[in-house]
Design a protein around this motif. Structure first.
Motif, PDB file in Angstrom:
ATOM      1  N   LEU A   1       0.824  -1.215   0.000  1.00 55.52           N
ATOM      2  CA  LEU A   1       0.000   0.000   0.000  1.00 55.52           C
ATOM      3  C   LEU A   1       0.852   1.256   0.000  1.00 55.52           C
ATOM      4  CD1 LEU A   1      -2.637  -1.351   2.465  1.00 55.52           C
ATOM      5  CD2 LEU A   1      -3.082  -0.604   0.141  1.00 55.52           C
ATOM      6  N   VAL A   2       1.907   1.215   0.799  1.00 57.50           N
ATOM      7  CA  VAL A   2       2.792   2.382   0.829  1.00 57.50           C
ATOM      8  C   VAL A   2       3.360   2.620  -0.564  1.00 57.50           C
ATOM      9  CG1 VAL A   2       5.008   3.217   1.672  1.00 57.50           C
ATOM     10  CG2 VAL A   2       3.386   2.246   3.267  1.00 57.50           C
TER      11      VAL A   2
ATOM     12  N   VAL B   1       2.035   1.800  -3.433  1.00 60.16           N
ATOM     13  CA  VAL B   1       1.006   2.362  -4.314  1.00 60.16           C
ATOM     14  C   VAL B   1       0.905   3.862  -4.096  1.00 60.16           C
ATOM     15  CG1 VAL B   1      -1.451   2.414  -4.787  1.00 60.16           C
ATOM     16  CG2 VAL B   1      -0.314   0.227  -4.438  1.00 60.16           C
ATOM     17  N   VAL B   2       0.809   4.237  -2.829  1.00 60.71           N
ATOM     18  CA  VAL B   2       0.636   5.660  -2.524  1.00 60.71           C
ATOM     19  C   VAL B   2       1.841   6.465  -2.977  1.00 60.71           C
ATOM     20  CG1 VAL B   2       0.328   7.326  -0.671  1.00 60.71           C
ATOM     21  CG2 VAL B   2      -0.914   5.178  -0.616  1.00 60.71           C
TER      22      VAL B   2
ATOM     23  N   ILE C   1       1.885   6.920  -6.725  1.00 57.67           N
ATOM     24  CA  ILE C   1       0.887   7.916  -7.132  1.00 57.67           C
ATOM     25  C   ILE C   1       1.384   9.327  -6.835  1.00 57.67           C
ATOM     26  CG2 ILE C   1      -1.415   8.816  -6.630  1.00 57.67           C
ATOM     27  CD1 ILE C   1      -2.249   5.905  -6.100  1.00 57.67           C
ATOM     28  N   LEU C   2       1.963   9.480  -5.629  1.00 54.64           N
ATOM     29  CA  LEU C   2       2.470  10.803  -5.246  1.00 54.64           C
ATOM     30  C   LEU C   2       3.543  11.264  -6.231  1.00 54.64           C
ATOM     31  CD1 LEU C   2       2.806  10.950  -1.378  1.00 54.64           C
ATOM     32  CD2 LEU C   2       1.566  12.489  -2.877  1.00 54.64           C
TER      33      LEU C   2
ATOM     34  N   LEU D   1       2.088  12.176  -9.514  1.00 52.69           N
ATOM     35  CA  LEU D   1       1.401  13.462  -9.387  1.00 52.69           C
ATOM     36  C   LEU D   1       2.384  14.613  -9.475  1.00 52.69           C
ATOM     37  CD1 LEU D   1      -1.248  13.516  -6.554  1.00 52.69           C
ATOM     38  CD2 LEU D   1      -1.480  14.186  -8.920  1.00 52.69           C
ATOM     39  N   VAL D   2       3.437  14.493  -8.673  1.00 48.62           N
ATOM     40  CA  VAL D   2       4.399  15.583  -8.618  1.00 48.62           C
ATOM     41  C   VAL D   2       5.100  15.727  -9.961  1.00 48.62           C
ATOM     42  CG1 VAL D   2       6.526  16.360  -7.542  1.00 48.62           C
ATOM     43  CG2 VAL D   2       4.725  15.370  -6.149  1.00 48.62           C
TER      44      VAL D   2
ATOM     45  N   PHE E   1       3.190  17.170 -13.081  1.00 43.53           N
ATOM     46  CA  PHE E   1       2.992  18.616 -13.152  1.00 43.53           C
ATOM     47  C   PHE E   1       4.285  19.402 -13.157  1.00 43.53           C
ATOM     48  CE2 PHE E   1      -0.996  17.054 -11.315  1.00 43.53           C
ATOM     49  CZ  PHE E   1      -1.853  17.527 -12.284  1.00 43.53           C
TER      50      PHE E   1
ATOM     51  N   GLY F   1       1.334  16.127   6.969  1.00 39.70           N
ATOM     52  CA  GLY F   1       0.183  16.401   6.110  1.00 39.70           C
ATOM     53  C   GLY F   1      -0.202  17.864   6.160  1.00 39.70           C
TER      54      GLY F   1
ATOM     55  N   VAL G   1       2.448  20.119   4.418  1.00 42.52           N
ATOM     56  CA  VAL G   1       2.327  20.177   2.954  1.00 42.52           C
ATOM     57  C   VAL G   1       1.154  21.070   2.572  1.00 42.52           C
ATOM     58  CG1 VAL G   1       1.753  18.834   0.907  1.00 42.52           C
ATOM     59  CG2 VAL G   1       3.366  17.916   2.576  1.00 42.52           C
TER      60      VAL G   1
END
Lengths: 139, 776
Positions: free
Chosen positions: B656-657, B659-660, B663-664, B667-668, B671, B756, B759
């Motif tokens: 799971l970590v 995957v996250v 994705i992060l 995302l970064v 962009f 969190g 950020v």
């Protein structure tokens, strides 16, 4: 970049993942799972919505404030600890007991669960907060 | 027992709920503050029997017993006296502030801070443990910082707030050091136990350093010389705050601490030498400064410093009379000084200025305020029939008694008289120059008496001032209870207005005589235009030190906070190698049993090879996306290894970590602008390679060494054995997380929460700034 296949599958899968994550949260004390894993799983489910659709959809489906979610989680975790103090035990003393509930049968209730719910909320809140802010910020 | 928790936590709870309540209450949020302080005050009153009875209340909660930390409350005469003053004056201040604040001020924030402060202060005086006391002590520092800087749009307020937090923190740090030393030598930080061990502590070689460090904390908080510099600048706070914090409560925290540790430390000569002398110097110097000032609030600020010095001097005398005089003067000072501040607040509010060169003849336009000011000023001057007189007499008496102990100690009565004469002069100045003379024509506003709500609080304090002044015996029980608690002996004093023709009375007469001389116009002018001996240089030192320390700190932080991720990684990896390597060498763990290392299944080999290939891919791929995917592959393979080793929890978490993170990253990166990869210098590349190789090599060695030790007992067996027995869970990993090591987990989720929010705040701030720039 909306993919029809992803779009259709996500609609079904998200529910399953979320349900499974809650299952993970509750059975974590005795089998693989727990607040951290369940939290990440729930976050991933919601990120899936984000990837398939967009942030607006996520906000519409889950109209909660992530900072508030984090705060609530910390409140649960720290509150569990303080509960022990109020009863005269050291901070974060956990306890458990078994209960018999008709139809369901023997179940175990532990204060650790409420602590784990706190962990769950913080993990979901923080992960989603970071991802959504970065997603929003980089536009 | 519940009442103590009630008293300490009601203000905090109400402060936390203030933002929610404000949505309903709006501008009438002040009522919320009044309700809260009344509830707290009621709680304090219900504790009275512990102060006046024989047995103090001692409640004790285990907090972290393995660290020897507990959370306890102790209610005896001394702590009750303070709790009574804090909550009682708290009620009056809340009422006054309700009328004092103006429309643009954020009311909700004000009352939330005020309640936050009140709770911290009550926690401070009621704690039974020095460590807990320090935590509340620092909370009062933070809340007072917020209150002093309440009008943060003005530069003076920001300056005052920063100054107060810096000066008191320096003392607070010293105090932490002293407390730690004390806890180590005495084996406890519980105040009642420390008192029981006073003999041992006084014999110890570290007695003097401990005393000095703890006193530094007390002196800085109570604005004793040379730490007095923060209090006058703290006057930038709204007047209700000054009246509450800087006259009757927070600055008295130092006096409280000295009184609290009095039974532990007093008796040795160092005590008198340090405490009484510092008190004496502060008293005289501050009274002199007070006489020089023209701003009413500045006069009161220095006057408070001076009066605190007087109290601390009396506490330094180490005898019962000194303690009694202090206990009594604490009450009286809280009443008359609190009232004077409120009166100055009224004058400021109604005339628009606090400058006594502009204020004149207010007795015509503000008669009710004039009566209050009269009572306050005369009580402060120490004139009979007002409460200040009775306690000042007692302090004189205690000072006079010191002559018998050592000849040099005659400085105490002499300077006590000089200081009090100066006090007399500035008290007269406050009253007569503001309320007498011709009516001033240069006032910003047309003055008149304030609404009843603002007169209520000072009025009540004035009534107490006069009642105690005429009939001192009404305060007898309270003073006796507090004195017994300070000196740990049962005392049974009588308080009377008339003592006969004692030395103390003659000292009072001399005080008034000198005071009148000083007040005569010519002397006053001379004082006001004289050059101060050295007090200003402390301020100058602070003003020099502050910008320099900021620059220095920035440089120092810049050394290890390079703002480059690569360096942070290097520090982390370097520390792993150094610390773990040190342990390996220290305990001689470089032993390897390699014979079964190669016995692995074929699929394990496959995973291992894929693992290595993927890792190389992360380093060599050019495109960012390819690197991220490669990194993801590493993560999933790690996950596979966890499954092979039958660690489902770890595998799930890793999956799971991963995957996250992917994705992060995507995302970064998605962009991010497509920047060119920087060409690094050859030496930099070599350095990075070296760090990687060393870290990788070390970890390999470490794992092999750990693997070779797997036959010895480990902590794992304890967890496996006790997980179900003690915690009722069969998933050991989870039980460790939520039960055995729950404290660590709590720490981790707090870190996660902060990350969190960090950020969120940073990105939001960036967006807002960009929007602002765009619109400009």
């Amino acid at each position: 970049m909306i993919s029809l296949i992803l779009n259709r599958i996500a609609r079904v899968v998200v529910h399953i993942i979320l349900l499974f994550s809650i299952f993970m949260l509750f059975k974590g004390h005795n089998e693989p799972g727990g607040g951290f894993i369940a939290g990440l799983m729930a976050a991933v489910a919601i990120v899936l919505i984000y990837i398939t659709y967009d942030l607006k959809t996520v906000k519409k489906l889950m109209p909660v404030s992530y900072p508030a979610m984090i705060a609530l989680g910390l409140f649960f975790a720290a509150g569990t600890g303080l509960g022990g103090v109020m009863l005269g035990y050291p901070f974060l003393t956990q306890t458990f007991d078994y209960f018999h509930i008709p139809l369901i049968g023997e179940i175990e209730l532990a204060t650790a669960l409420s602590f784990d719910i706190g962990v769950f909320l913080v993990v979901v809140g923080a992960t989603l907060l970071i991802i959504s802010t970065l997603g929003e910020g980089s536009k | 027992m519940v009442a103590v928790l009630w008293v300490v936590f009601i203000p905090f709870l109400f402060a936390l709920l203030t933002p929610l309540v404000q949505r309903i209450a709006g501008d009438r949020i002040g009522i919320w503050g009044i309700i809260s302080s009344l509830l707290t005050f009621g709680g304090v009153l219900s504790l009275a029997n512990y102060a006046f009875g024989d047995e103090p209340l001692y409640v004790f909660y285990e907090w972290a017993p393995t660290l020897g930390l507990s959370f306890g409350f102790y209610v005896d005469g001394l702590s009750w006296l303070f709790a009574f003053l804090i909550s009682g004056i708290g009620v009056l201040i809340n009422i006054y502030a309700y009328w004092y604040l103006h429309k643009p001020d954020p009311f909700g924030r004000f009352f939330a801070y005020l309640l936050f402060f009140m709770g911290s202060m009550l926690g401070l005086v009621l704690s039974s443990n020095l460590i807990i006391l320090i935590i509340f002590w620092e909370l009062t520092t933070i809340s007072s910082f917020l209150l002093i800087g309440f009008w943060h749009h003005t530069e003076r307020a920001r300056y005052g707030a920063v100054k107060s937090i810096l000066v008191t923190s320096v003392g607070g740090l010293a105090m932490i050091g002293g407390t730690v030393l004390l806890t180590v030598i005495a084996g406890t930080s519980e105040i009642p136990e420390l008192i029981a061990k006073a003999g041992m502590i006084q014999e110890h070689a570290l007695f003097f350093p401990i005393l000095l460090l703890i006193l530094l904390g007390a002196f800085s908080k109570s604005a004793q010389s040379p730490f007095h510099i923060w209090l006058p600048d703290a006057m930038e706070a709204p007047t209700p705050v000054s009246a509450f914090l800087h006259s009757s409560t927070m600055v008295k925290a130092g006096v409280f601490l000295i009184a609290r540790i009095h039974p532990v430390f007093s008796g040795r000569e160092e005590w008198t030498l340090l405490v009484a002398t510092v008190g004496l110097i502060t008293m005289v110097l501050a009274a002199y400064y007070a006489l020089r000032k023209v701003d009413l609030k500045a006069i009161l600020a220095y006057s408070t410093v001076s009066q605190l010095g007087l109290m601390i001097m009396a506490l330094g005398f180490a005898d019962v009379l000194g303690a009694k005089a202090t206990a009594f003067h604490i009450m009286n000072h809280a009443a008359f000084k609190g009232m004077l501040f409120l009166v100055v607040g009224i004058i400021d509010h109604e005339t628009g200025t606090r400058d006594i060169t502009k204020l004149r003849g207010l007795r015509f336009t503000m008669p009710k305020t004039a009566v209050l000011a009269f009572i306050g000023a005369f009580a402060s001057a120490g004139i009979p029939l007002f409460n200040g007189f009775v306690s000042k007499e007692l302090i004189f008496e205690a000072a006079y008694d010191q002559i018998g102990i050592a000849p040099w100690m005659s400085v105490f009565p002499v300077f006590a008289v000089i200081g009090s004469a100066l006090t007399f002069a500035y008290s007269m100045k406050i009253f007569f120059s503001v309320f007498f003379g011709e009516e001033s024509k240069v006032l910003p506003k047309h003055p008149h008496d304030p609404p009843l709500g603002m007169l209520f609080s000072p009025g009540l304090l004035a009534a107490i001032t006069v009642i105690v002044g005429i009939m001192p015996f009404v305060a007898e029980n309270l003073v006796n209870a507090a004195t017994s608690a300070i000196t740990q002996t049962t005392t049974d004093f009588y308080l009377t207005l008339w003592h006969g023709f004692t030395p103390a009375l003659w000292m009072s007469v001399v005080t008034v005589a000198i005071g009148l001389l000083l007040y005569s116009r010519k002397a006053l002018l001379q004082v006001m235009h004289s050059k101060p001996p050295f007090g200003l240089t402390v301020n100058a030192m602070y003003d020099w030190w502050y910008p320099n320390i900021m620059v220095g700190a920035e440089k120092l932080i810049g050394v290890f906070q390079s703002r480059k991720l690569r360096f942070y990684f290097m520090y982390i990896l370097g520390m792993i190698v150094v610390l773990c390597g040190w342990v390996l060498i220290r305990d001689d763990h470089f032993r390897f049993i390699p014979h079964d290392l190669w016995m692995a299944e074929t699929y394990e080999y496959i995973v291992a090879v894929a693992f290595i290939l993927a890792t190389i891919g992360v380093a060599v791929f050019r495109s960012r996306l390819a690197r991220v995917i490669s990194l993801g592959v590493v993560g999933y393979l790690l996950c596979a290894i966890f499954i092979i080793l039958r660690a489902p929890d770890l595998a799930l978490t890793q999956l799971l970590v991963d995957v996250v993170t992917v994705i992060l990253f995507v995302l970064v990166i998605y962009f991010l602008p497509q920047l060119k990869t920087e060409k690094e210098r050859f030496s930099v590349n070599i350095r990075d390679l070296l760090v990687s190789v060393i870290t990788g090599g070390f970890v390999t060695v470490f794992v092999l060494a750990a693997y070779s030790h797997r036959y010895t007992t480990t902590i794992a067996e304890y967890f496996l054995e006790n997980s179900y027995k003690l915690a009722g869970g069969t998933n050991v990993v989870n039980v460790i997380l939520v039960d055995f090591r729950a404290f660590d987990t709590l720490g981790e989720i707090i870190v996660l929460a902060i990350a969190g929010l960090g950020v969120y705040a940073l990105v939001r701030l960036g967006i807002r700034r960009k929007q602002k720039e765009d619109s400009v």
